[in-house]
Write a protein that holds these residues in place. Structure first.
Motif, PDB file in Angstrom:
ATOM      1  N   SER A  69      29.027  83.016  11.568  1.00 30.75           N
ATOM      2  CA  SER A  69      30.394  82.916  12.076  1.00 30.75           C
ATOM      3  C   SER A  69      31.188  84.190  11.803  1.00 30.75           C
ATOM      4  N   TRP A  70      30.694  85.033  10.913  1.00 31.91           N
ATOM      5  CA  TRP A  70      31.365  86.296  10.595  1.00 31.91           C
ATOM      6  C   TRP A  70      30.350  87.224   9.952  1.00 31.91           C
ATOM      7  N   ALA A  71      30.514  88.518  10.163  1.00 33.30           N
ATOM      8  CA  ALA A  71      29.653  89.509   9.523  1.00 33.30           C
ATOM      9  C   ALA A  71      30.513  90.714   9.132  1.00 33.30           C
ATOM     10  N   PRO A  72      30.157  91.395   8.049  1.00 33.84           N
ATOM     11  CA  PRO A  72      30.887  92.611   7.663  1.00 33.84           C
ATOM     12  C   PRO A  72      30.486  93.749   8.610  1.00 33.84           C
ATOM     13  N   GLN A  73      31.196  93.860   9.702  1.00 33.80           N
ATOM     14  CA  GLN A  73      30.779  94.706  10.820  1.00 33.80           C
ATOM     15  C   GLN A  73      30.503  96.153  10.446  1.00 33.80           C
ATOM     16  N   ARG A  74      31.360  96.773   9.672  1.00 30.99           N
ATOM     17  CA  ARG A  74      31.125  98.176   9.311  1.00 30.99           C
ATOM     18  C   ARG A  74      29.805  98.343   8.571  1.00 30.99           C
ATOM     19  N   GLN A  75      29.510  97.419   7.652  1.00 29.30           N
ATOM     20  CA  GLN A  75      28.254  97.500   6.912  1.00 29.30           C
ATOM     21  C   GLN A  75      27.063  97.208   7.819  1.00 29.30           C
ATOM     22  N   HIS A  88      32.496  93.665  22.775  1.00 26.80           N
ATOM     23  CA  HIS A  88      33.601  93.493  23.713  1.00 26.80           C
ATOM     24  C   HIS A  88      34.358  94.802  23.946  1.00 26.80           C
ATOM     25  N   CYS A  89      34.036  95.823  23.201  1.00 25.97           N
ATOM     26  CA  CYS A  89      34.635  97.158  23.317  1.00 25.97           C
ATOM     27  C   CYS A  89      36.076  97.224  22.817  1.00 25.97           C
ATOM     28  N   GLY A  90      36.404  96.406  21.828  1.00 23.59           N
ATOM     29  CA  GLY A  90      37.690  96.572  21.158  1.00 23.59           C
ATOM     30  C   GLY A  90      37.690  97.917  20.442  1.00 23.59           C
ATOM     31  N   TRP A  91      38.851  98.518  20.284  1.00 20.07           N
ATOM     32  CA  TRP A  91      38.923  99.874  19.754  1.00 20.07           C
ATOM     33  C   TRP A  91      38.321 100.001  18.353  1.00 20.07           C
ATOM     34  N   ASN A  92      38.599  99.045  17.462  1.00 17.66           N
ATOM     35  CA  ASN A  92      38.012  99.120  16.122  1.00 17.66           C
ATOM     36  C   ASN A  92      36.488  99.046  16.186  1.00 17.66           C
ATOM     37  N   GLU A  96      33.937 101.976  14.840  1.00 16.31           N
ATOM     38  CA  GLU A  96      32.916 101.672  13.836  1.00 16.31           C
ATOM     39  C   GLU A  96      31.519 101.980  14.358  1.00 16.31           C
ATOM     40  N   SER A  97      31.286 101.704  15.615  1.00 16.72           N
ATOM     41  CA  SER A  97      29.987 101.979  16.210  1.00 16.72           C
ATOM     42  C   SER A  97      29.749 103.484  16.325  1.00 16.72           C
ATOM     43  N   MET A 110      39.280  92.195  28.124  1.00 17.62           N
ATOM     44  CA  MET A 110      40.717  92.233  28.422  1.00 17.62           C
ATOM     45  C   MET A 110      41.349  93.476  27.804  1.00 17.62           C
ATOM     46  N   GLY A 111      42.617  93.666  28.104  1.00 15.73           N
ATOM     47  CA  GLY A 111      43.391  94.748  27.503  1.00 15.73           C
ATOM     48  C   GLY A 111      42.770  96.109  27.716  1.00 15.73           C
ATOM     49  N   GLU A 112      42.723  96.876  26.633  1.00 12.37           N
ATOM     50  CA  GLU A 112      42.225  98.254  26.678  1.00 12.37           C
ATOM     51  C   GLU A 112      40.705  98.336  26.733  1.00 12.37           C
ATOM     52  N   GLN A 113      40.030  97.204  26.665  1.00 16.19           N
ATOM     53  CA  GLN A 113      38.579  97.209  26.533  1.00 16.19           C
ATOM     54  C   GLN A 113      37.869  97.826  27.734  1.00 16.19           C
ATOM     55  N   ASN A 114      38.391  97.653  28.937  1.00 14.92           N
ATOM     56  CA  ASN A 114      37.782  98.309  30.108  1.00 14.92           C
ATOM     57  C   ASN A 114      37.909  99.822  30.007  1.00 14.92           C
TER      58      ASN A 114
END
Length: 170
Positions: A69-75, A88-92, A96-97, A110-114
């Motif tokens: 349900s959750w993961a420490p994405q940066r790690q 989803h291409c969110g800015w954060n 991180e990627s 949605m939003g800035e993701q495109n």
């Protein structure tokens, strides 16, 4: 830690990215077709009952993948076994990627993701996982995801001279 370097597909659609039932089934089908090990962080509130039975908690073969349900994405993105980020291409997530040198298969919603997906393509570090003209909530399709994931993860098998994966990573 048990996986080969650059062999795992990390899937996350953001901390509030609730997928539609159909989208969950499409992502699951794509992961099965591609056959790479995966770590999939599915946001609480997503319709987990729409996952195929063998994907549900406790039913997925250990060597196939893990759903949390959750993961420490940066790690996670900094781990040597992660080969691609289905995002989803969110800015954060993009930052991180990029920081960790992990190519993105983007599914902007949605939003800035495109715009972020467009930038990833322009910079040569991402591949669209959805039809970018029709992107948005509900646009995730198995065939598009398979094409994009195979392009990044299995490029070395297709292109002997230089793999797409290595080009994206550079």
């Amino acid at each position: 830690d048990k996986r080969q370097p650059k062999s795992v597909v990390y899937v996350a659609f953001g901390s509030t990215g609730i997928l539609l039932e159909k989208e969950i089934r499409e992502v699951a089908a794509a992961l099965e077709v591609v056959g790479q090990p995966f770590l999939w962080a599915i946001c609480e509130g997503s319709p987990m009952e729409s996952l195929p039975h063998h994907f549900r908690s406790g039913c997925l073969a250990e060597d196939k993948g893990l759903i949390v349900s959750w993961a420490p994405q940066r790690q996670v993105l900094g781990h040597e076994s992660v080969g691609v980020f289905l995002s989803h291409c969110g800015w954060n997530s993009v930052l991180e990627s990029l920081w960790n040198g992990v190519p993105i298969v983007g599914c902007p919603r949605m939003g800035e993701q495109n715009t972020n997906m467009w930038l990833l393509q322009e910079w040569g570090v991402g591949v669209p996982g959805v039809d970018t003209m029709m992107g948005g909530i509900g646009s995730v399709r198995t065939t598009d995801l398979v094409r994009a994931l195979e392009d990044v993860m299995m490029g070395a098998k297709v292109d002997v001279e230089r793999s797409r994966r290595e080009t994206l990573r550079e």
